[in-house]
Design a protein around this motif. Structure first.
Motif, PDB file in Angstrom:
ATOM      1  N   PRO A   1       0.828  -1.202   0.000  1.00 37.63           N
ATOM      2  CA  PRO A   1       0.000   0.000   0.000  1.00 37.63           C
ATOM      3  C   PRO A   1       0.859   1.247   0.000  1.00 37.63           C
ATOM      4  O   PRO A   1       2.016   1.229   0.401  1.00 37.63           O
ATOM      5  CB  PRO A   1      -0.777  -0.127   1.323  1.00 37.63           C
ATOM      6  CG  PRO A   1       0.093  -0.976   2.190  1.00 37.63           C
ATOM      7  CD  PRO A   1       0.778  -1.928   1.263  1.00 37.63           C
TER       8      PRO A   1
ATOM      9  N   THR B   1       1.107   6.239   4.205  1.00 36.50           N
ATOM     10  CA  THR B   1       0.205   7.307   4.604  1.00 36.50           C
ATOM     11  C   THR B   1       0.968   8.390   5.339  1.00 36.50           C
ATOM     12  O   THR B   1       2.060   8.184   5.825  1.00 36.50           O
ATOM     13  CB  THR B   1      -0.890   6.750   5.533  1.00 36.50           C
ATOM     14  OG1 THR B   1      -0.253   6.126   6.648  1.00 36.50           O
ATOM     15  CG2 THR B   1      -1.742   5.724   4.817  1.00 36.50           C
TER      16      THR B   1
ATOM     17  N   ALA C   1       5.109   5.215   9.033  1.00 39.61           N
ATOM     18  CA  ALA C   1       4.431   4.366   8.062  1.00 39.61           C
ATOM     19  C   ALA C   1       5.381   3.888   6.981  1.00 39.61           C
ATOM     20  O   ALA C   1       5.338   2.728   6.558  1.00 39.61           O
ATOM     21  CB  ALA C   1       3.244   5.117   7.447  1.00 39.61           C
TER      22      ALA C   1
ATOM     23  N   GLN D   1       6.288   0.036   6.175  1.00 38.61           N
ATOM     24  CA  GLN D   1       6.096  -0.482   4.823  1.00 38.61           C
ATOM     25  C   GLN D   1       7.372  -1.118   4.293  1.00 38.61           C
ATOM     26  O   GLN D   1       7.346  -2.165   3.641  1.00 38.61           O
ATOM     27  CB  GLN D   1       5.651   0.631   3.876  1.00 38.61           C
ATOM     28  CG  GLN D   1       5.351   0.125   2.466  1.00 38.61           C
ATOM     29  CD  GLN D   1       5.059   1.254   1.507  1.00 38.61           C
ATOM     30  OE1 GLN D   1       5.911   1.627   0.711  1.00 38.61           O
ATOM     31  NE2 GLN D   1       3.880   1.812   1.591  1.00 38.61           N
TER      32      GLN D   1
ATOM     33  N   ARG E   1      -2.841   2.914  18.470  1.00 41.90           N
ATOM     34  CA  ARG E   1      -2.560   3.718  17.274  1.00 41.90           C
ATOM     35  C   ARG E   1      -1.396   3.128  16.478  1.00 41.90           C
ATOM     36  O   ARG E   1      -1.424   3.112  15.245  1.00 41.90           O
ATOM     37  CB  ARG E   1      -2.265   5.163  17.680  1.00 41.90           C
ATOM     38  CG  ARG E   1      -3.476   5.898  18.233  1.00 41.90           C
ATOM     39  CD  ARG E   1      -3.074   7.260  18.782  1.00 41.90           C
ATOM     40  NE  ARG E   1      -2.691   8.183  17.708  1.00 41.90           N
ATOM     41  CZ  ARG E   1      -1.999   9.298  17.904  1.00 41.90           C
ATOM     42  NH1 ARG E   1      -1.573   9.604  19.128  1.00 41.90           N
ATOM     43  NH2 ARG E   1      -1.711  10.094  16.898  1.00 41.90           N
TER      44      ARG E   1
ATOM     45  N   GLN F   1      -2.487   0.123  14.500  1.00 44.95           N
ATOM     46  CA  GLN F   1      -3.202   0.478  13.275  1.00 44.95           C
ATOM     47  C   GLN F   1      -2.236   0.844  12.164  1.00 44.95           C
ATOM     48  O   GLN F   1      -2.438   0.481  10.992  1.00 44.95           O
ATOM     49  CB  GLN F   1      -4.157   1.643  13.546  1.00 44.95           C
ATOM     50  CG  GLN F   1      -5.087   1.949  12.376  1.00 44.95           C
ATOM     51  CD  GLN F   1      -5.964   0.754  12.024  1.00 44.95           C
ATOM     52  OE1 GLN F   1      -6.677   0.224  12.883  1.00 44.95           O
ATOM     53  NE2 GLN F   1      -5.899   0.301  10.766  1.00 44.95           N
ATOM     54  N   ILE F   2      -1.153   1.553  12.501  1.00 47.12           N
ATOM     55  CA  ILE F   2      -0.138   1.887  11.492  1.00 47.12           C
ATOM     56  C   ILE F   2       0.463   0.610  10.910  1.00 47.12           C
ATOM     57  O   ILE F   2       0.656   0.493   9.690  1.00 47.12           O
ATOM     58  CB  ILE F   2       0.965   2.770  12.107  1.00 47.12           C
ATOM     59  CG1 ILE F   2       0.406   4.161  12.446  1.00 47.12           C
ATOM     60  CG2 ILE F   2       2.157   2.908  11.164  1.00 47.12           C
ATOM     61  CD1 ILE F   2       1.355   5.031  13.233  1.00 47.12           C
TER      62      ILE F   2
ATOM     63  N   ALA G   1      -0.902  -2.424  10.774  1.00 48.48           N
ATOM     64  CA  ALA G   1      -1.910  -3.102   9.953  1.00 48.48           C
ATOM     65  C   ALA G   1      -2.127  -2.378   8.632  1.00 48.48           C
ATOM     66  O   ALA G   1      -2.296  -3.019   7.580  1.00 48.48           O
ATOM     67  CB  ALA G   1      -3.222  -3.199  10.726  1.00 48.48           C
ATOM     68  N   ASP G   2      -2.096  -1.056   8.652  1.00 51.87           N
ATOM     69  CA  ASP G   2      -2.314  -0.279   7.427  1.00 51.87           C
ATOM     70  C   ASP G   2      -1.240  -0.529   6.379  1.00 51.87           C
ATOM     71  O   ASP G   2      -1.474  -0.307   5.184  1.00 51.87           O
ATOM     72  CB  ASP G   2      -2.349   1.216   7.752  1.00 51.87           C
ATOM     73  CG  ASP G   2      -3.632   1.650   8.442  1.00 51.87           C
ATOM     74  OD1 ASP G   2      -4.608   0.881   8.435  1.00 51.87           O
ATOM     75  OD2 ASP G   2      -3.652   2.777   8.994  1.00 51.87           O
ATOM     76  N   GLN G   3      -0.066  -0.978   6.802  1.00 51.26           N
ATOM     77  CA  GLN G   3       1.024  -1.232   5.860  1.00 51.26           C
ATOM     78  C   GLN G   3       1.059  -2.681   5.383  1.00 51.26           C
ATOM     79  O   GLN G   3       2.038  -3.115   4.768  1.00 51.26           O
ATOM     80  CB  GLN G   3       2.368  -0.829   6.477  1.00 51.26           C
ATOM     81  CG  GLN G   3       2.434   0.630   6.878  1.00 51.26           C
ATOM     82  CD  GLN G   3       1.923   1.564   5.790  1.00 51.26           C
ATOM     83  OE1 GLN G   3       2.342   1.467   4.641  1.00 51.26           O
ATOM     84  NE2 GLN G   3       1.019   2.469   6.145  1.00 51.26           N
TER      85      GLN G   3
END
Length: 263
Positions: free
Chosen positions: A8, A11, A162, A166, A232, A235-236, A238-240
């Motif tokens: 992804p 962010t 992020a 990543q 928090r 979440q970072i 998981a978002d990657q």
């Protein structure tokens, strides 16, 4: 630089870490140089100060992370330890896994790497642990080449969280594990206030007495407070692209181990 087409897009850091240097705000792109200066100053006494500041608890926390990693002794195992210049985590992995493990320590700070390389030679681990200068936000490694990625007390000093997470995802093999040990948010009433008072009053003073550098340890204390709390940061991660993201609090949340898998 190798890239993962399926990763992804990074962010904007929701915690604002890219422009925070402790409690000060700096221009985007200026934080890394300020952080580098801190670690050039403290490199030679970094591990000693970890013992002093945590009353030795950091050793137990690091051992807990290695136990979660559980590196195998029976097959080749490649680990990238990011921001681990002095080699503390790498040596623990090597001692736990034996000769089957090869650990690459990647750190942006040459002074920290010099300390680690000296220690590796003294411990006769130079053939098993290599030291590479590089940025966690743009790792100098190919896609899908490590079985595990570890980082201990380093990610809060990375300007773009992020992007660093990543990059960890990119260089891990499918089935690889991300483990991050970092100071976190104390979640026990009363203990949180005691810890706050200790951090801001005692730790900078210790830095002044042990390293003659109060300002660097003032920054380190402030950087802990600016770092995202457990939820928090999860979440970072998981978002990657990481799966099965969890955390384990240590000493009431003074530190936490965050875990994720590249599935």
């Amino acid at each position: 630089m190798p890239t993962n087409a399926n990763a992804p897009e990074p962010t904007i850091d929701p915690a604002g870490m890219e422009t925070s240097f402790g409690y000060k705000s700096v221009a985007r792109g200026h934080k890394q140089a300020r952080v580098d200066d801190v670690f050039h100053k403290v490199a030679r006494r970094y591990d000693l100060m970890n013992d002093v500041m945590s009353a030795g608890l950091h050793r137990l926390w690091k051992d807990a992370m290695i136990s979660m990693l559980a590196p195998p002794r029976s097959r080749p195992y490649r680990v990238l330890d990011a921001a681990g210049g002095t080699g503390d985590i790498a040596f623990r992995i090597a001692n736990r896994a034996g000769s089957s493990a090869h650990i690459t320590v990647c750190d942006i700070n040459s002074s920290m790497l010099a300390v680690g390389a000296d220690r590796a030679a003294k411990q006769q681990l130079a053939d098993q642990v290599e030291f590479v200068e590089g940025n966690a936000e743009q790792l100098p490694f190919a896609d899908n080449c490590f079985d595990a990625y570890t980082i201990a007390f380093g990610i809060r000093n990375v300007p773009r969280l992020a992007q660093a997470v990543q990059e960890a995802h990119r260089v891990l093999k499918r089935g690889g594990r991300f483990l991050c040990l970092e100071f976190s948010k104390v979640d026990i009433p009363v203990m949180d206030r005691i810890y706050e008072a200790y951090s801001f009053n005692a730790i900078p003073l210790m830095g002044e007495l042990v390293t003659n550098d109060r300002d660097s340890y003032q920054y380190l204390v402030e950087s802990i407070r600016k770092f995202p709390n457990q939820a928090r940061f999860e979440q970072i991660i998981a978002d990657q692209g990481f799966s099965r993201v969890t955390h384990r609090n240590l000493t009431g949340g003074v530190a936490a181990i965050h875990s994720g898998w590249k599935l």
